[in-house]
Motif scaffolding. Structure first.
Motif, PDB file in Angstrom:
ATOM      1  N   LEU A 194      20.855   3.553 -55.564  1.00 59.89           N
ATOM      2  CA  LEU A 194      20.992   4.829 -56.255  1.00 59.89           C
ATOM      3  C   LEU A 194      19.671   5.592 -56.318  1.00 59.89           C
ATOM      4  N   ASP A 195      18.572   4.904 -56.127  1.00 63.50           N
ATOM      5  CA  ASP A 195      17.248   5.495 -56.317  1.00 63.50           C
ATOM      6  C   ASP A 195      16.784   6.233 -55.060  1.00 63.50           C
ATOM      7  N   GLY A 196      15.767   7.068 -55.239  1.00 61.34           N
ATOM      8  CA  GLY A 196      15.113   7.701 -54.110  1.00 61.34           C
ATOM      9  C   GLY A 196      15.622   9.100 -53.829  1.00 61.34           C
ATOM     10  N   LEU A 197      16.004   9.349 -52.571  1.00 62.46           N
ATOM     11  CA  LEU A 197      16.434  10.668 -52.134  1.00 62.46           C
ATOM     12  C   LEU A 197      17.814  11.016 -52.682  1.00 62.46           C
ATOM     13  N   PRO A 198      18.098  12.324 -52.867  1.00 58.58           N
ATOM     14  CA  PRO A 198      19.488  12.709 -53.141  1.00 58.58           C
ATOM     15  C   PRO A 198      20.335  12.402 -51.913  1.00 58.58           C
ATOM     16  N   MET A 199      21.588  12.012 -52.132  1.00 57.24           N
ATOM     17  CA  MET A 199      22.460  11.598 -51.032  1.00 57.24           C
ATOM     18  C   MET A 199      23.764  12.379 -51.088  1.00 57.24           C
ATOM     19  N   GLY A 200      24.768  11.921 -50.357  1.00 54.73           N
ATOM     20  CA  GLY A 200      26.024  12.648 -50.333  1.00 54.73           C
ATOM     21  C   GLY A 200      26.610  12.848 -51.712  1.00 54.73           C
ATOM     22  N   THR A 201      26.770  11.741 -52.448  1.00 56.84           N
ATOM     23  CA  THR A 201      27.314  11.823 -53.808  1.00 56.84           C
ATOM     24  C   THR A 201      26.418  11.143 -54.832  1.00 56.84           C
ATOM     25  N   ARG A 202      25.320  10.519 -54.396  1.00 56.56           N
ATOM     26  CA  ARG A 202      24.418   9.810 -55.301  1.00 56.56           C
ATOM     27  C   ARG A 202      23.237  10.694 -55.667  1.00 56.56           C
ATOM     28  N   CYS A 203      22.771  10.555 -56.898  1.00 56.62           N
ATOM     29  CA  CYS A 203      21.776  11.480 -57.433  1.00 56.62           C
ATOM     30  C   CYS A 203      20.377  11.254 -56.891  1.00 56.62           C
ATOM     31  N   SER A 255      28.061   5.849 -64.774  1.00 55.53           N
ATOM     32  CA  SER A 255      27.978   5.269 -63.437  1.00 55.53           C
ATOM     33  C   SER A 255      28.750   6.104 -62.426  1.00 55.53           C
ATOM     34  N   GLU A 256      29.949   6.537 -62.791  1.00 60.08           N
ATOM     35  CA  GLU A 256      30.763   7.351 -61.889  1.00 60.08           C
ATOM     36  C   GLU A 256      30.089   8.695 -61.606  1.00 60.08           C
ATOM     37  N   LEU A 257      29.484   9.286 -62.616  1.00 54.14           N
ATOM     38  CA  LEU A 257      28.784  10.553 -62.439  1.00 54.14           C
ATOM     39  C   LEU A 257      27.624  10.418 -61.460  1.00 54.14           C
ATOM     40  N   LEU A 258      26.790   9.396 -61.645  1.00 51.69           N
ATOM     41  CA  LEU A 258      25.584   9.248 -60.837  1.00 51.69           C
ATOM     42  C   LEU A 258      25.896   8.796 -59.415  1.00 51.69           C
ATOM     43  N   HIS A 259      26.955   7.988 -59.238  1.00 53.33           N
ATOM     44  CA  HIS A 259      27.290   7.465 -57.922  1.00 53.33           C
ATOM     45  C   HIS A 259      28.237   8.359 -57.134  1.00 53.33           C
ATOM     46  N   GLN A 260      29.172   9.018 -57.817  1.00 56.77           N
ATOM     47  CA  GLN A 260      30.270   9.689 -57.124  1.00 56.77           C
ATOM     48  C   GLN A 260      30.274  11.210 -57.229  1.00 56.77           C
ATOM     49  N   ARG A 261      29.583  11.797 -58.213  1.00 57.76           N
ATOM     50  CA  ARG A 261      29.707  13.247 -58.418  1.00 57.76           C
ATOM     51  C   ARG A 261      28.374  13.976 -58.388  1.00 57.76           C
ATOM     52  N   SER A 262      27.352  13.311 -57.879  1.00 52.66           N
ATOM     53  CA  SER A 262      26.026  13.923 -57.864  1.00 52.66           C
ATOM     54  C   SER A 262      25.593  14.206 -56.422  1.00 52.66           C
ATOM     55  N   LEU A 307      24.483  15.853 -52.955  1.00 52.69           N
ATOM     56  CA  LEU A 307      24.880  17.101 -52.303  1.00 52.69           C
ATOM     57  C   LEU A 307      26.166  17.658 -52.902  1.00 52.69           C
ATOM     58  N   LEU A 308      27.095  16.763 -53.247  1.00 57.19           N
ATOM     59  CA  LEU A 308      28.345  17.208 -53.859  1.00 57.19           C
ATOM     60  C   LEU A 308      28.086  17.873 -55.199  1.00 57.19           C
ATOM     61  N   LEU A 332      25.283  19.251 -56.322  1.00 62.38           N
ATOM     62  CA  LEU A 332      24.510  20.483 -56.173  1.00 62.38           C
ATOM     63  C   LEU A 332      25.352  21.630 -55.624  1.00 62.38           C
ATOM     64  N   SER A 333      26.192  21.316 -54.639  1.00 64.01           N
ATOM     65  CA  SER A 333      26.978  22.379 -54.003  1.00 64.01           C
ATOM     66  C   SER A 333      28.260  22.695 -54.751  1.00 64.01           C
ATOM     67  N   GLY A 334      28.811  21.670 -55.428  1.00 67.27           N
ATOM     68  CA  GLY A 334      30.087  21.851 -56.101  1.00 67.27           C
ATOM     69  C   GLY A 334      31.273  21.828 -55.168  1.00 67.27           C
ATOM     70  N   THR A 335      31.016  21.636 -53.855  1.00 67.67           N
ATOM     71  CA  THR A 335      32.112  21.717 -52.893  1.00 67.67           C
ATOM     72  C   THR A 335      32.187  20.542 -51.929  1.00 67.67           C
ATOM     73  N   SER A 336      31.051  20.023 -51.462  1.00 66.35           N
ATOM     74  CA  SER A 336      31.101  19.032 -50.393  1.00 66.35           C
ATOM     75  C   SER A 336      29.883  18.124 -50.420  1.00 66.35           C
ATOM     76  N   SER A 337      30.122  16.866 -49.971  1.00 69.67           N
ATOM     77  CA  SER A 337      29.023  15.920 -49.780  1.00 69.67           C
ATOM     78  C   SER A 337      28.623  15.848 -48.317  1.00 69.67           C
ATOM     79  N   ASP A 338      29.283  16.610 -47.460  1.00 72.59           N
ATOM     80  CA  ASP A 338      29.094  16.556 -46.013  1.00 72.59           C
ATOM     81  C   ASP A 338      28.071  17.602 -45.586  1.00 72.59           C
ATOM     82  N   MET A 339      26.939  17.156 -45.024  1.00 69.18           N
ATOM     83  CA  MET A 339      25.892  18.081 -44.620  1.00 69.18           C
ATOM     84  C   MET A 339      26.391  19.075 -43.578  1.00 69.18           C
ATOM     85  N   ARG A 340      27.300  18.655 -42.710  1.00 66.90           N
ATOM     86  CA  ARG A 340      27.826  19.573 -41.695  1.00 66.90           C
ATOM     87  C   ARG A 340      28.524  20.761 -42.348  1.00 66.90           C
TER      88      ARG A 340
END
Length: 392
Positions: free
Chosen positions: A232-241, A264-271, A273-274, A276-284
């Motif tokens: 969970l630590d370090g860089l922001p990820m698809g859904t991880r803070c 736990s669900e907030l930090l792992h699943q809803r943070s 890129l998802l 920040l954008s509110g729409t997607s965890s997919d960089m594409r």
């Protein structure tokens, strides 16, 4: 009769697998790659011929759990194993803890120890181990090997392993482990093919995908990394803070009334890129989007990666090369360009044409810091590690 090795990467609702033929040498040739998705729901199995990516199967299944997914996989593979000796199965296991600095042959004692690490990594560990247990039930006589994402980072110096916490917590295992080690081990193995003598120098590898981290290497060994006690630590990820103020979870529980599961669900699943954008965890999708929130998510990711490269350059006392790998690192030219633009103060100058073509070298010839795009291959590392133990 040729030997074969089965590679398994079990996730929460998916089961990725690959079958490798072991040639004399040994060398390892991928034969089939497959995935069973949405286990427990509208599950589906897709398989392709590895050398050509030709689709061989795409059909719905009724896999209610990992046990049934394993049985479906073995049933499909059975007729294709004629003339092959399946000698072992290798599993990606994210966390090996303080005890495991190398792959290990799995037995009940090992599984019990690995299950104790589930609270550290509830996102990956239970599903990795579920795949092992399911295959143990389906093929009890087949040797199984656990290959750890943490093992590559066991070379971290003590200074890099420690948190500023009481020593008794460090001795109890609360320390910086690092992850994505199977990917970093592969990149380290091929660095001389790309960098020549510079491969032994000061290299930062950026594994940028839905999960993202950086690894600082000296002599192709890990000396610092961005993930730590958990992935969970370090860089922001698809859904991880990624890295946040450690008091934020305490605030959310005390002032916002969230319980442990909700945090736990907030930090792992809803943070990430998802979040920040509110729409997607997919960089594409974010790169294709033209909303302020999508642009913010991409810019934040770029900023945090570049900032982390600067920090790891300090750990290395300089920088000779920066390597991009994994999904975003290998395919998102705009993200690489934006990161490199922020690193111009280090002397890195990008070749835009080479970057658009995805490299392999994407820096200008006179750049004092080389920038590279190198595809990773975690499956091959697992195949090598598994064969080394199974053939011993």
């Amino acid at each position: 009769m040729d030997n074969a090795i089965l590679i398994i990467n079990a996730g929460s609702s998916s089961l990725k697998f690959a079958l490798y033929r072991v040639e004399p040498g040994p060398s390892f040739e991928p034969w089939y790659r497959g995935i069973i998705e949405e286990i427990g729901g509208a599950s589906r199995m897709r398989v392709s011929l590895a050398p050509t990516a030709e689709e061989l199967l795409d059909q719905p299944l009724a896999a209610r759990d990992h046990d049934e997914a394993i049985w479906e996989m073995l049933a499909w593979l059975a007729p294709r194993l004629d003339g092959l000796d399946l000698i072992a199965a290798g599993h990606r296991v994210v966390h090996g803890g303080a005890e495991h600095a190398a792959p290990v042959r799995v037995d009940e004692t090992v599984l019990t120890k690995l299950e104790r690490l589930i609270p550290i990594d509830p996102l990956h560990q239970p599903h990795n181990l579920a795949g092992i247990r399911a295959l143990l039930q389906a093929r009890p006589g087949l040797p199984q090997v656990a290959c750890f994402d943490t093992a590559f980072h066991r070379t971290l110096p003590e200074l890099a392993q420690r948190f500023a916490l009481p020593r008794e917590l460090h001795d109890a295992g609360v320390r910086r482990y690092g992850f994505h080690g199977l990917s970093y081990e592969y990149i380290a193995s091929v660095l001389p093919d790309y960098l020549g003598d510079r491969a032994e120098g000061r290299v930062i590898v950026a594994h940028l995908g839905n999960g993202a981290s950086l690894c600082a290497m000296q002599n192709r060994r890990s000396v610092e990394t961005t993930m730590s006690f958990t992935p969970l630590d370090g860089l922001p990820m698809g859904t991880r803070c990624g890295a946040i103020d450690p008091a934020i979870p305490l605030y959310l529980m005390r002032e916002q009334g969230l319980d442990l599961a909700a945090v736990s669900e907030l930090l792992h699943q809803r943070s990430g890129l998802l979040g920040l954008s509110g729409t997607s965890s997919d960089m594409r999708q974010l790169l294709e989007g033209d909303t302020p929130a999508a642009r913010l998510a991409v810019a934040h990711f770029v900023y945090q990666v570049a900032k982390a490269v600067g920090a790891l350059a300090v750990a290395l006392d300089g920088l000779d090369a920066l390597v991009f790998t994994a999904g975003i690192g290998e395919h998102a030219a705009p993200v690489r360009a934006a990161i490199c633009a922020r690193l111009g103060w280090l002397g890195l100058t990008l070749d835009p044409v080479a970057n658009a073509a995805h490299g392999p070298c994407i820096s200008q010839p006179d750049s004092p810091i080389g920038a590279w795009v190198i595809p990773t291959d975690e499956e091959l590392v697992i195949a090598r590690q598994t064969y080394a133990l199974a053939a011993a």
